[in-house]
Scaffold this motif. Structure first.
Motif, PDB file in Angstrom:
ATOM      1  N   PRO A  33       0.595  -1.196   0.072  1.00 45.26           N
ATOM      2  CA  PRO A  33      -0.077   0.105   0.141  1.00 45.26           C
ATOM      3  C   PRO A  33       0.896   1.101   0.300  1.00 45.26           C
ATOM      4  CG  PRO A  33      -1.081  -1.970   1.645  1.00 45.26           C
ATOM      5  CD  PRO A  33       0.298  -2.271   1.059  1.00 45.26           C
ATOM      6  N   SER A  34       2.318   1.331   0.328  1.00 44.81           N
ATOM      7  CA  SER A  34       2.830   2.486   1.122  1.00 44.81           C
ATOM      8  C   SER A  34       3.548   2.939  -0.353  1.00 44.81           C
ATOM      9  CB  SER A  34       3.482   2.371   1.717  1.00 44.81           C
ATOM     10  OG  SER A  34       4.964   1.039   1.289  1.00 44.81           O
ATOM     11  N   ASP A  35       3.790   2.117  -1.064  1.00 42.06           N
ATOM     12  CA  ASP A  35       4.109   1.663  -2.779  1.00 42.06           C
ATOM     13  C   ASP A  35       4.040   3.109  -3.102  1.00 42.06           C
ATOM     14  OD1 ASP A  35       6.126  -0.520  -2.847  1.00 42.06           O
ATOM     15  OD2 ASP A  35       4.314  -1.935  -3.846  1.00 42.06           O
ATOM     16  N   ARG A  36       4.472   4.371  -3.654  1.00 38.98           N
ATOM     17  CA  ARG A  36       4.009   4.631  -4.741  1.00 38.98           C
ATOM     18  C   ARG A  36       4.261   4.770  -6.479  1.00 38.98           C
ATOM     19  NH1 ARG A  36       9.139   8.809  -3.323  1.00 38.98           N
ATOM     20  NH2 ARG A  36      10.258   6.743  -3.341  1.00 38.98           N
ATOM     21  N   ILE A  37       3.407   4.935  -6.742  1.00 43.28           N
ATOM     22  CA  ILE A  37       2.633   4.238  -8.201  1.00 43.28           C
ATOM     23  C   ILE A  37       3.720   5.046  -9.155  1.00 43.28           C
ATOM     24  CG2 ILE A  37       1.299   4.794  -9.670  1.00 43.28           C
ATOM     25  CD1 ILE A  37      -1.171   4.816  -7.638  1.00 43.28           C
ATOM     26  N   VAL A  38       4.875   6.356  -9.198  1.00 42.99           N
ATOM     27  CA  VAL A  38       4.867   6.880 -10.231  1.00 42.99           C
ATOM     28  C   VAL A  38       6.834   6.657  -9.789  1.00 42.99           C
ATOM     29  CG1 VAL A  38       6.423   8.691 -11.870  1.00 42.99           C
ATOM     30  CG2 VAL A  38       3.146   8.270 -11.372  1.00 42.99           C
ATOM     31  N   GLN A  39       7.011   6.582  -8.618  1.00 42.80           N
ATOM     32  CA  GLN A  39       8.265   6.536  -8.474  1.00 42.80           C
ATOM     33  C   GLN A  39       9.003   5.282  -7.993  1.00 42.80           C
ATOM     34  OE1 GLN A  39       6.018   8.613  -6.723  1.00 42.80           O
ATOM     35  NE2 GLN A  39       6.239  10.979  -6.508  1.00 42.80           N
ATOM     36  N   ASP A  40       8.151   4.555  -6.970  1.00 41.47           N
ATOM     37  CA  ASP A  40       8.737   3.138  -6.931  1.00 41.47           C
ATOM     38  C   ASP A  40       8.258   2.053  -7.410  1.00 41.47           C
ATOM     39  OD1 ASP A  40      10.144   4.330  -3.766  1.00 41.47           O
ATOM     40  OD2 ASP A  40       7.551   3.609  -3.241  1.00 41.47           O
ATOM     41  N   LEU A  41       6.752   2.334  -8.375  1.00 40.07           N
ATOM     42  CA  LEU A  41       6.589   1.080  -9.350  1.00 40.07           C
ATOM     43  C   LEU A  41       7.080   1.709 -10.553  1.00 40.07           C
ATOM     44  CD1 LEU A  41       3.152   0.080  -8.272  1.00 40.07           C
ATOM     45  CD2 LEU A  41       5.242  -0.236  -7.821  1.00 40.07           C
ATOM     46  N   GLU A  42       7.640   2.852 -11.254  1.00 43.06           N
ATOM     47  CA  GLU A  42       8.254   3.577 -12.628  1.00 43.06           C
ATOM     48  C   GLU A  42       6.928   3.289 -13.527  1.00 43.06           C
ATOM     49  OE1 GLU A  42      11.867   1.178 -13.241  1.00 43.06           O
ATOM     50  OE2 GLU A  42      12.707   2.531 -11.257  1.00 43.06           O
ATOM     51  N   ILE A  43       5.930   3.745 -13.656  1.00 47.00           N
ATOM     52  CA  ILE A  43       4.739   3.761 -14.335  1.00 47.00           C
ATOM     53  C   ILE A  43       4.306   4.971 -15.082  1.00 47.00           C
ATOM     54  CG2 ILE A  43       2.094   3.446 -14.536  1.00 47.00           C
ATOM     55  CD1 ILE A  43       2.482   1.385 -12.436  1.00 47.00           C
ATOM     56  N   ASP A  44       4.375   5.392 -16.304  1.00 48.68           N
ATOM     57  CA  ASP A  44       4.628   6.949 -16.876  1.00 48.68           C
ATOM     58  C   ASP A  44       3.141   6.189 -17.260  1.00 48.68           C
ATOM     59  OD1 ASP A  44       3.968   4.433 -19.163  1.00 48.68           O
ATOM     60  OD2 ASP A  44       6.227   4.992 -19.847  1.00 48.68           O
ATOM     61  N   SER A  45       2.829   7.625 -18.474  1.00 49.06           N
ATOM     62  CA  SER A  45       1.655   8.278 -18.132  1.00 49.06           C
ATOM     63  C   SER A  45       0.625   6.128 -19.018  1.00 49.06           C
ATOM     64  CB  SER A  45       1.471   9.377 -19.376  1.00 49.06           C
ATOM     65  OG  SER A  45       2.146   9.033 -19.867  1.00 49.06           O
ATOM     66  N   LEU A  46       1.485   6.033 -19.971  1.00 49.65           N
ATOM     67  CA  LEU A  46       1.288   5.157 -20.914  1.00 49.65           C
ATOM     68  C   LEU A  46       0.771   3.874 -19.892  1.00 49.65           C
ATOM     69  CD1 LEU A  46      -0.537   4.091 -23.844  1.00 49.65           C
ATOM     70  CD2 LEU A  46       2.350   3.303 -24.379  1.00 49.65           C
ATOM     71  N   ALA A  47       1.470   3.623 -19.418  1.00 47.64           N
ATOM     72  CA  ALA A  47       1.242   2.459 -18.250  1.00 47.64           C
ATOM     73  C   ALA A  47       0.010   2.509 -17.570  1.00 47.64           C
ATOM     74  CB  ALA A  47       2.291   1.867 -17.962  1.00 47.64           C
ATOM     75  N   THR A  48       0.230   3.985 -17.006  1.00 47.68           N
ATOM     76  CA  THR A  48      -0.888   4.571 -15.818  1.00 47.68           C
ATOM     77  C   THR A  48      -2.236   3.629 -16.802  1.00 47.68           C
ATOM     78  OG1 THR A  48      -0.006   5.533 -15.010  1.00 47.68           O
ATOM     79  CG2 THR A  48      -1.999   6.241 -14.546  1.00 47.68           C
ATOM     80  N   LEU A  49      -2.252   4.679 -17.852  1.00 49.26           N
ATOM     81  CA  LEU A  49      -3.693   4.296 -18.526  1.00 49.26           C
ATOM     82  C   LEU A  49      -3.912   3.054 -18.736  1.00 49.26           C
ATOM     83  CD1 LEU A  49      -6.659   5.423 -19.893  1.00 49.26           C
ATOM     84  CD2 LEU A  49      -4.821   6.010 -21.779  1.00 49.26           C
ATOM     85  N   GLU A  50      -3.119   2.216 -19.640  1.00 44.74           N
ATOM     86  CA  GLU A  50      -3.411   0.586 -19.609  1.00 44.74           C
ATOM     87  C   GLU A  50      -3.721  -0.625 -18.520  1.00 44.74           C
ATOM     88  OE1 GLU A  50      -1.108  -1.464 -22.426  1.00 44.74           O
ATOM     89  OE2 GLU A  50       0.235   0.417 -21.315  1.00 44.74           O
ATOM     90  N   ILE A  51      -3.772  -0.118 -16.659  1.00 41.16           N
ATOM     91  CA  ILE A  51      -3.496  -0.007 -15.587  1.00 41.16           C
ATOM     92  C   ILE A  51      -5.206   0.503 -15.655  1.00 41.16           C
ATOM     93  CG2 ILE A  51      -2.984   0.019 -13.557  1.00 41.16           C
ATOM     94  CD1 ILE A  51       0.171  -0.156 -14.262  1.00 41.16           C
ATOM     95  N   LEU A  52      -4.642   1.757 -15.187  1.00 44.17           N
ATOM     96  CA  LEU A  52      -6.862   1.723 -14.970  1.00 44.17           C
ATOM     97  C   LEU A  52      -7.115   1.463 -16.373  1.00 44.17           C
ATOM     98  CD1 LEU A  52      -5.871   5.722 -14.354  1.00 44.17           C
ATOM     99  CD2 LEU A  52      -5.739   4.197 -12.568  1.00 44.17           C
TER     100      LEU A  52
END
Length: 91
Positions: A33-52
């Motif tokens: 739960p404490s993992d930061r999405i951008v910094q810790d998981l290295e998720i860019d905007s495209l990957a964020t959209l795919e995940i959502l």
């Protein structure tokens, strides 16, 4: 499971997020739960959209158009938002 901001996170929702993350990033990882999405998981905007979009399809909820989704910064935040949407509580 309780996140650092004292919200309860669903293990089922967290596992689903791990599965969607693994499909998008092509790597298995235990998410906290404490993992930061951008910094810790290295998720860019495209990957964020795919995940959502993957989570929307899986849970039949709207995340991409949800104003609160833009403020999500940690895995715990995202799981809490998903749990609220799944329970039908207003977001």
């Amino acid at each position: 499971m309780t996140s650092p901001d004292n919200t309860t996170t669903s293990p089922e929702t967290l596992r689903a997020l791990e599965e969607v993350y693994a499909a998008v990033k092509r790597v298995r990882r235990d998410l906290r739960p404490s993992d930061r999405i951008v910094q810790d998981l290295e998720i860019d905007s495209l990957a964020t959209l795919e995940i959502l979009l993957g989570l929307e399809e899986r849970f039949q909820v709207s995340l991409v158009d949800n104003v609160r989704a833009a403020g999500v910064t940690t895995v715990g935040d995202l799981v809490a938002l998903l749990d609220e949407l799944r329970a039908g509580r207003p977001s």
